[in-house]
Design an enzyme around this catalytic site. Structure first.
Site, mmCIF file in Angstrom:
data_model
loop_
_atom_site.group_PDB
_atom_site.id
_atom_site.type_symbol
_atom_site.label_atom_id
_atom_site.label_comp_id
_atom_site.label_asym_id
_atom_site.label_seq_id
_atom_site.Cartn_x
_atom_site.Cartn_y
_atom_site.Cartn_z
ATOM 1 N N GLU A 85 46.878 43.303 25.128
ATOM 2 C CA GLU A 85 45.474 42.859 25.061
ATOM 3 C C GLU A 85 45.061 42.665 23.609
ATOM 4 O OE1 GLU A 85 41.601 42.154 24.679
ATOM 5 O OE2 GLU A 85 42.330 44.046 23.894
ATOM 6 N N GLU A 86 45.624 43.505 22.722
ATOM 7 C CA GLU A 86 45.220 43.487 21.305
ATOM 8 C C GLU A 86 45.887 42.338 20.565
ATOM 9 O OE1 GLU A 86 42.851 45.228 20.265
ATOM 10 O OE2 GLU A 86 42.745 47.093 21.400
ATOM 11 N N HIS A 118 38.973 51.141 17.446
ATOM 12 C CA HIS A 118 39.878 50.743 16.349
ATOM 13 C C HIS A 118 39.707 51.617 15.108
ATOM 14 C CE1 HIS A 118 40.727 46.434 18.045
ATOM 15 N NE2 HIS A 118 40.538 47.335 19.000
ATOM 16 N N ASP A 146 48.207 48.558 26.050
ATOM 17 C CA ASP A 146 48.740 48.580 24.684
ATOM 18 C C ASP A 146 47.850 49.328 23.700
ATOM 19 O OD1 ASP A 146 46.945 46.398 25.189
ATOM 20 O OD2 ASP A 146 47.513 45.493 23.284
ATOM 21 N N ARG A 181 26.369 42.409 32.023
ATOM 22 C CA ARG A 181 25.427 41.293 32.068
ATOM 23 C C ARG A 181 26.095 40.109 32.755
ATOM 24 N NH1 ARG A 181 22.800 39.524 27.983
ATOM 25 N NH2 ARG A 181 22.781 37.359 28.634
#
Ligand code: ZN
Ligand code: ZN
Length: 387
Positions: A137-138, A359, A80, A177
């Site tokens: 996802e957003e 963004h 998306d 990580r």
């Protein structure tokens, strides 16, 4: 062992896919064109199964290795875009007003397609690779929608991996990580009810602008004075709506923001203190405040063993000195967290170089990342499923 040769050959083709996605951004679950393109390509590559409509508009492709048996590894990309106006001036810029691939999901989808093409051609592994293309996802929780749709059990996924480009990390580098890598983000909505009136007679009104301003200020004390200084938390009020005239004290005001954290106990503390501060501050001025606190994406927690494995694969592709395997966590959120809550796996950042930030209206996914990211996917699958 740097870039996979065959992937280098596919660089131009994958770039063309990426730019086509870039020119046709779609939002949230409405990724119909993108998902249809993904389905068509996966079928064209000869994937053993291609299933659309998982988690509404998600797509899954299954590629079985020629060594038989083995486990199932899931590789995930997001499809998306974002609701903002592109300001890049690129030849392949968004053709849709107010929509833009400003987070690089166009690149993520293209790279995973490239990996699927290679893996379906070569099949040099045991077990199966499941390529996962998720919508929303957003902010829409498309990853959760796919999990709730039974994706993990249906395809027998044993491990799951994700990747995101990262502006500011140099091109050619990876970062990862173990443990918490990205934050939980909860959503705060505050409706303040005061007493409207004339700007000249504030003593007869209850000023929701003043109350809202005090709440914004007081909320900053939660992180500064309630959270252990050695822990991480962010409270950001990003919307403040009140009033329509310069001489009217507004009856209502509305604030919205997010509260982010890396640990469950901090997350709980934020919720409790934000509620107390909002209600207490409103009461102090004789106003009422109703807070709606919505649980958002959980913390992205990388699993120890799979993170070490992913870092090794990245070193193989990029070089030993090009992988930071102890990068500090970031306070952005990612709904890949839901998949990591189901199965062991790891999320990795791949450097997008010196580009505009995620963004931002001038952001563009760096096509030079393609050989690296795609090689990472195929080597990860082949190594995890060496048989
Ligand atoms: Zn984003
Ligand atoms: Zn993103």
């Amino acid at each position: 062992m740097p870039i996979v040769n065959r992937i280098a050959d596919l660089h131009n083709e994958i770039t063309a896919w990426r730019r086509d996605f870039h020119a046709h951004p779609e939002l949230q679950f409405d990724v119909h064109r993108t998902a249809a393109t993904v389905v068509e390509k996966l079928k064209g590559f000869g994937c053993d199964e291609v299933i659309a409509g998982i988690g509404r508009t998600g797509v899954v492709g299954v590629i079985r290795g020629r060594k038989g048996g083995g486990k199932v590894v899931g590789l995930r990309a997001d499809m998306d875009a974002l609701p903002l106006q592109e300001e890049t001036g690129l030849s392949y810029k968004s053709t849709v007003a107010g929509k833009m691939h400003a987070c690089g999901h166009d690149g993520h989808t293209a790279m995973l397609l490239g990996a699927a093409k290679y893996l379906a051609e070569t099949r040099n592994f045991a077990g199966s690779v499941v390529v996962i293309f998720q919508p929303a996802e957003e902010g829409g929780g498309g990853g959760l929608a796919m999990v709730k749709d039974g994706m993990i059990e249906r395809f027998g996924i044993a491990e799951v991996y994700g990747m995101h480009n990262y502006p500011g990390i140099p091109l050619g580098q990876f970062a990862i990580r173990p443990g918490p890598m990205m934050a939980a983000a909860d959503h705060i909505e505050i409706a303040i009810e005061g007493k409207g009136g004339h700007a000249a007679r504030p003593h007869l009104a209850i000023d929701t602008v003043l109350v809202g301003a005090q709440i914004v200020n007081q909320l900053q004390s939660v992180v500064a004075r309630n959270v252990d200084p050695l822990e991480s938390a962010v409270v950001s009020v990003c919307m403040f709506q009140a009033g329509h005239a310069d001489n009217v004290i507004p009856q209502h005001a509305r604030l919205r923001g997010t509260a982010r954290s890396l640990k469950p106990e901090v997350r709980k503390l934020l919720k409790k203190r934000i509620g107390e501060v909002v209600e207490g501050t409103a009461a102090l001025y004789g106003a009422a405040a109703k807070i709606t606190y919505t649980t958002g994406y959980p913390v992205v927690v990388n699993h120890e063993r799979e993170t070490a494995f992913a870092a090794d694969v990245a070193r193989e592709i990029a070089g030993a000195d090009k992988v930071d395997s102890d990068v500090p966590p970031v306070m952005g959120a990612e709904d890949f967290a839901y998949m990591l809550n189901e199965r062991p796996g790891a999320f990795i950042f791949v450097g997008n170089g010196d580009s505009a930030g995620l963004h931002h209206p001038a952001y563009d996914f760096n096509d030079e990342v393609i050989p690296l990211g795609t090689s990472y996917w195929v080597r990860l699958a082949e190594t995890a499923l060496a048989g």
